[in-house]
Design an enzyme around this catalytic site. Structure first.
Site, short mmCIF file in Angstrom:
data_model
loop_
_atom_site.label_atom_id
_atom_site.label_comp_id
_atom_site.label_asym_id
_atom_site.label_seq_id
_atom_site.Cartn_x
_atom_site.Cartn_y
_atom_site.Cartn_z
N LEU A 140 0.81 -1.21 0.00
CA LEU A 140 0.00 0.00 0.00
C LEU A 140 0.85 1.26 0.00
CD1 LEU A 140 -2.67 -1.24 2.52
CD2 LEU A 140 -3.20 -0.36 0.23
N ARG A 168 15.91 -1.34 0.56
CA ARG A 168 14.58 -1.64 0.02
C ARG A 168 13.90 -0.37 -0.48
NH1 ARG A 168 10.76 -5.51 3.27
NH2 ARG A 168 9.75 -5.38 1.22
N ASP A 187 12.86 4.18 11.44
CA ASP A 187 12.60 2.93 12.16
C ASP A 187 11.67 3.25 13.33
OD1 ASP A 187 12.54 0.56 13.52
OD2 ASP A 187 14.71 0.37 13.74
N ASN A 192 1.66 5.24 7.01
CA ASN A 192 1.16 3.92 6.63
C ASN A 192 1.89 2.78 7.34
OD1 ASN A 192 0.20 1.71 4.64
ND2 ASN A 192 2.40 1.82 4.22
N SER A 205 -5.47 3.60 9.75
CA SER A 205 -6.13 2.81 10.78
C SER A 205 -6.56 1.47 10.18
CB SER A 205 -7.33 3.59 11.34
OG SER A 205 -7.83 2.96 12.51
N TYR A 216 -3.82 -5.88 17.73
CA TYR A 216 -3.66 -5.03 16.55
C TYR A 216 -4.80 -4.01 16.49
CZ TYR A 216 -3.28 -3.55 11.68
OH TYR A 216 -3.16 -2.79 10.54
N LYS A 265 -4.78 0.26 16.88
CA LYS A 265 -5.38 1.17 15.91
C LYS A 265 -6.44 2.07 16.54
CE LYS A 265 -2.99 -0.02 12.29
NZ LYS A 265 -2.10 0.95 11.61
#
EC number: 1.1.1.-
Length: 348
Positions: A51, A75, A100, A126, A180, A215, A219
């Protein structure tokens, strides 16, 4: 700004709404006819794949300069080369900066570097993770998903907010977008009954580790933070919002589950019901740049390119003081960076 929703928080949190959105709603792309971002600068965290990479791609298509904030620079450089494919390298501005989120020091260093930018218009936060197994962050003692998804992002938002204010060009404020999840609406967040709350996330989860619950909790904490921040920071300084793209296949979020049953299940379900990252990223770009939404996004939640209710916990009568309590505890946690003083300088 008072916002009226076309659905209640409880119905928004429902499974039927989720499946309807996943299967029958396709957020439209923004084009340069809608908004031209030429000359503007955006930060996208977690931008080396999935994403984040697609979000960077769409911002570049709108003419924006993009800073890829990544944990591993190699990366990020590979992502930069991928984004340059088919573009005029001389006319395309893409930078790779290390970030990080497991390290407060890295977040502070990133924000210091952001002060050197001539302008800053968009930040899409993100980067995040879910942990199949419970692990603690060595530097702070917090469970890792709470540290990365909530505390480090809260620190980054706090440090970036005055930069947005100082770099503001014209009458249009920039936007900080915190990503979120649907799981925020399903989180039980039992820790909210503790006093204080945040230290409970330094303890082993009982009776057993529930990664989906944790998780989702990480959020919903972010939703509380954005809600409280918007009460204190003028929309003329910076617009702060949160967003959700829905379930997407090809998302980097699934990397933690590789080699585990949950990873296999996630990949199967996301292939059956998920959107592509290209479609999912459109929601992020709407939250960050859609001129129709404008200042209405401040302290709100963008889903399917529209304003929607956050988790029911945000509006629950018995928890109306919860946001304020979490805010104070978070400011205490981030006091080493002068968080309270920074926010006070932006107070309405």
């Amino acid at each position: 700004m008072a916002v009226t929703f076309d659905i209640s928080p409880e119905k928004e949190a429902g499974v039927l709404r989720l499946f309807h959105s996943q299967l029958f709603v396709t957020p439209p792309p923004l084009t340069r006819r809608d908004v031209d971002l030429s000359g503007k600068t955006a930060i996208v965290t977690g931008a080396n794949g999935g994403l984040g990479l697609e979000t960077a791609h769409q911002l570049l298509d709108l003419g924006c300069k993009v800073i890829l904030a990544v944990r591993r620079v190699e990366r990020g450089e590979a992502a930069r080369q991928k984004l340059l494919e088919g573009r005029d390298a001389q006319a395309t501005e893409i930078e790779v900066w290390p970030l990080d989120l497991s390290s407060y020091e890295s977040v502070v260093g990133f924000a210091e570097r952001a002060k050197t930018l001539s302008r800053l218009d968009i930040a899409i936060l993100n980067a995040g993770l879910y942990k199949v197994n419970q692990t603690m962050t060595a530097s702070t003692g917090y469970e890792e998903s709470i540290h990365v998804n909530y505390l480090a992002n809260a620190l980054l938002i706090t440090l970036l907010a005055p930069i947005f204010k100082n770099k503001k060009t014209g009458n249009t404020p920039g936007r900080i977008v915190l990503v979120s999840s649907d799981l925020a609406a399903w989180a039980k967040f039992k820790e909210r009954k503790s006093n204080p709350i945040l230290p409970t996330f330094k303890q082993k989860m009982t009776p057993k580790w529930d990664y989906l619950e944790r998780y989702g909790t990480s959020k919903v904490l972010g939703q509380f933070f954005v809600t409280e921040l918007a009460k204190r920071v003028s929309p003329d300084a910076v617009l702060v919002t949160t967003t959700n793209c829905g379930l997407c296949h090809g998302s980097e979020l699934s990397r933690e589950g590789q080699g585990h049953l949950i990873g296999y299940v996630f990949n199967v379900v996301s292939r059956l019901f998920g959107r592509s990252c290209s479609v999912g990223a459109r929601v992020f770009v709407h939250a960050a740049a859609n001129p129709v939404l404008g200042a209405s996004v401040h302290g709100q939640y963008v889903e399917d390119a529209k304003l929607k209710p956050m988790s029911p916990l945000i509006y629950k009568p018995g928890d109306l003081q919860l946001g304020s309590k979490l805010w104070e505890e978070t400011m205490d946690e981030l006091s080493f960076a002068g968080a309270r003083e920074i926010i006070d300088s932006l107070t309405k």
